[in-house]
Design a protein around this motif. Structure first.
Motif, PDB file in Angstrom:
ATOM      1  N   GLU A  31     -44.968  30.543  38.747  1.00 14.63           N
ATOM      2  CA  GLU A  31     -42.981  31.170  39.155  1.00 14.63           C
ATOM      3  C   GLU A  31     -41.630  30.346  38.589  1.00 14.63           C
ATOM      4  OE1 GLU A  31     -44.674  29.599  42.760  1.00 14.63           O
ATOM      5  OE2 GLU A  31     -45.065  30.372  41.271  1.00 14.63           O
ATOM      6  N   GLU A  63     -41.846  38.314  24.871  1.00 14.26           N
ATOM      7  CA  GLU A  63     -42.321  39.343  25.402  1.00 14.26           C
ATOM      8  C   GLU A  63     -43.123  39.476  26.414  1.00 14.26           C
ATOM      9  OE1 GLU A  63     -39.276  39.224  22.584  1.00 14.26           O
ATOM     10  OE2 GLU A  63     -40.826  38.521  22.285  1.00 14.26           O
ATOM     11  N   GLU A  64     -43.922  39.093  25.037  1.00 14.91           N
ATOM     12  CA  GLU A  64     -45.607  39.148  26.158  1.00 14.91           C
ATOM     13  C   GLU A  64     -45.714  37.917  27.388  1.00 14.91           C
ATOM     14  OE1 GLU A  64     -48.728  38.009  23.555  1.00 14.91           O
ATOM     15  OE2 GLU A  64     -48.914  39.213  22.649  1.00 14.91           O
ATOM     16  N   ILE A  66     -43.067  37.797  29.230  1.00 14.80           N
ATOM     17  CA  ILE A  66     -42.520  38.638  30.632  1.00 14.80           C
ATOM     18  C   ILE A  66     -43.201  40.011  30.708  1.00 14.80           C
ATOM     19  CG2 ILE A  66     -40.484  40.502  30.452  1.00 14.80           C
ATOM     20  CD1 ILE A  66     -38.827  38.149  28.588  1.00 14.80           C
ATOM     21  N   ALA A  67     -43.507  40.754  30.222  1.00 17.12           N
ATOM     22  CA  ALA A  67     -44.698  41.193  30.971  1.00 17.12           C
ATOM     23  C   ALA A  67     -46.000  40.426  31.747  1.00 17.12           C
ATOM     24  CB  ALA A  67     -45.419  42.104  28.843  1.00 17.12           C
ATOM     25  N   LEU A  69     -45.484  38.424  33.267  1.00 16.72           N
ATOM     26  CA  LEU A  69     -44.861  38.123  34.613  1.00 16.72           C
ATOM     27  C   LEU A  69     -44.555  39.292  35.449  1.00 16.72           C
ATOM     28  CD1 LEU A  69     -42.978  34.991  33.777  1.00 16.72           C
ATOM     29  CD2 LEU A  69     -44.699  34.750  35.001  1.00 16.72           C
ATOM     30  N   GLU A  70     -44.499  40.296  34.995  1.00 20.43           N
ATOM     31  CA  GLU A  70     -44.283  41.300  34.994  1.00 20.43           C
ATOM     32  C   GLU A  70     -44.735  42.582  35.517  1.00 20.43           C
ATOM     33  OE1 GLU A  70     -41.363  43.393  32.958  1.00 20.43           O
ATOM     34  OE2 GLU A  70     -39.519  42.040  33.288  1.00 20.43           O
ATOM     35  N   SER A  71     -45.834  42.380  35.343  1.00 18.24           N
ATOM     36  CA  SER A  71     -47.089  42.971  36.010  1.00 18.24           C
ATOM     37  C   SER A  71     -47.523  42.868  36.979  1.00 18.24           C
ATOM     38  CB  SER A  71     -48.657  42.681  34.743  1.00 18.24           C
ATOM     39  OG  SER A  71     -49.422  41.436  35.535  1.00 18.24           O
ATOM     40  N   SER A  72     -48.425  43.460  37.890  1.00 14.18           N
ATOM     41  CA  SER A  72     -49.175  43.343  39.338  1.00 14.18           C
ATOM     42  C   SER A  72     -49.933  42.867  39.583  1.00 14.18           C
ATOM     43  CB  SER A  72     -49.678  44.673  39.879  1.00 14.18           C
ATOM     44  OG  SER A  72     -50.607  44.888  38.827  1.00 14.18           O
ATOM     45  N   LYS A  73     -50.057  41.285  38.580  1.00 13.64           N
ATOM     46  CA  LYS A  73     -51.492  40.091  39.254  1.00 13.64           C
ATOM     47  C   LYS A  73     -51.277  39.653  39.922  1.00 13.64           C
ATOM     48  CE  LYS A  73     -52.422  40.597  34.786  1.00 13.64           C
ATOM     49  NZ  LYS A  73     -54.189  41.021  34.347  1.00 13.64           N
TER      50      LYS A  73
END
Length: 196
Positions: A31, A63-64, A66-67, A69-73
């Motif tokens: 975070e 961009e990677e 942010i991608a 962080l926004e993924s459903s890990k």
């Protein structure tokens, strides 16, 4: 068991070693990614309780990041800056606040997709006395910082112009320990059994 619980978390290990003044690669909860590392790319995301190169993802651009962080890990993740340096490890014998350096190992780690892959090891490599002394001292400092460590354990680190930068501590048999008997001419398991 306390040492295993501590070192199972890359974040907790970082905090303890950093508080002891040891050279450790900065490791933060996911975070804090954008605030703490916004100027530092690439970044490396790791499962907080991951082992070796598993569950490790490199983000080269914002961009990677942010991608990711926004993924459903799922699960707990930490983030580190991707640092230059030779991937190395130490194999040590720990006993309640003290340690004996058994071998210095060079890891052959390759970039594979967005992550890393361990393709091999050179065990018990030859280094000069000054470097060996520095790494032996580092192992002793780790033992004092985590006095609950006992038995065979490994320390992954990067060797660069700043010296050794600790990545993680593994309180278990590691890949390097498979070749210790042949390279050292002794049985490391016997060393553990002879400890009091």
């Amino acid at each position: 068991s306390k040492a295993v619980a501590i070192t199972a978390s890359k974040g907790q290990t970082h905090d303890i070693l950093a508080a002891a003044g040891l050279p450790v690669v900065r490791t933060l909860p996911i975070e804090h990614t954008l605030d703490a590392f916004s100027p530092s790319l690439p970044l490396v995301f790791k499962a907080d309780d991951g082992a070796g190169c598993e569950n490790t993802i490199v983000a080269e651009s914002k961009e990677e990041v942010i991608a990711f962080l926004e993924s459903s890990k799922t699960g707990n993740w930490v983030v580190q800056p991707l640092m230059e340096g030779d991937p190395m490890s130490l194999t040590g014998l720990f006993n309640r606040g003290s340690a004996r350096l058994l071998s210095v190992n060079r890891q052959k780690i390759m970039r594979q997709g967005q992550g890393f892959h361990l393709s091999g090891l050179s065990i018990n490599i030859s280094i000069d006395r000054i470097q060996f002394s520095e790494l032996e001292s580092l192992l002793q400092q780790i033992a004092r910082a985590i006095p609950e460590l006992w038995g065979l354990a490994g320390v992954d680190f990067l060797w660069n112009a700043r010296g050794a930068m600790i990545l993680e501590v593994n309180p278990r048999l590691t890949s390097a320990q498979g070749g210790l008997r042949k390279s050292l001419g002794l049985n490391p398991a016997r060393l553990v059994l002879e400890m009091r």
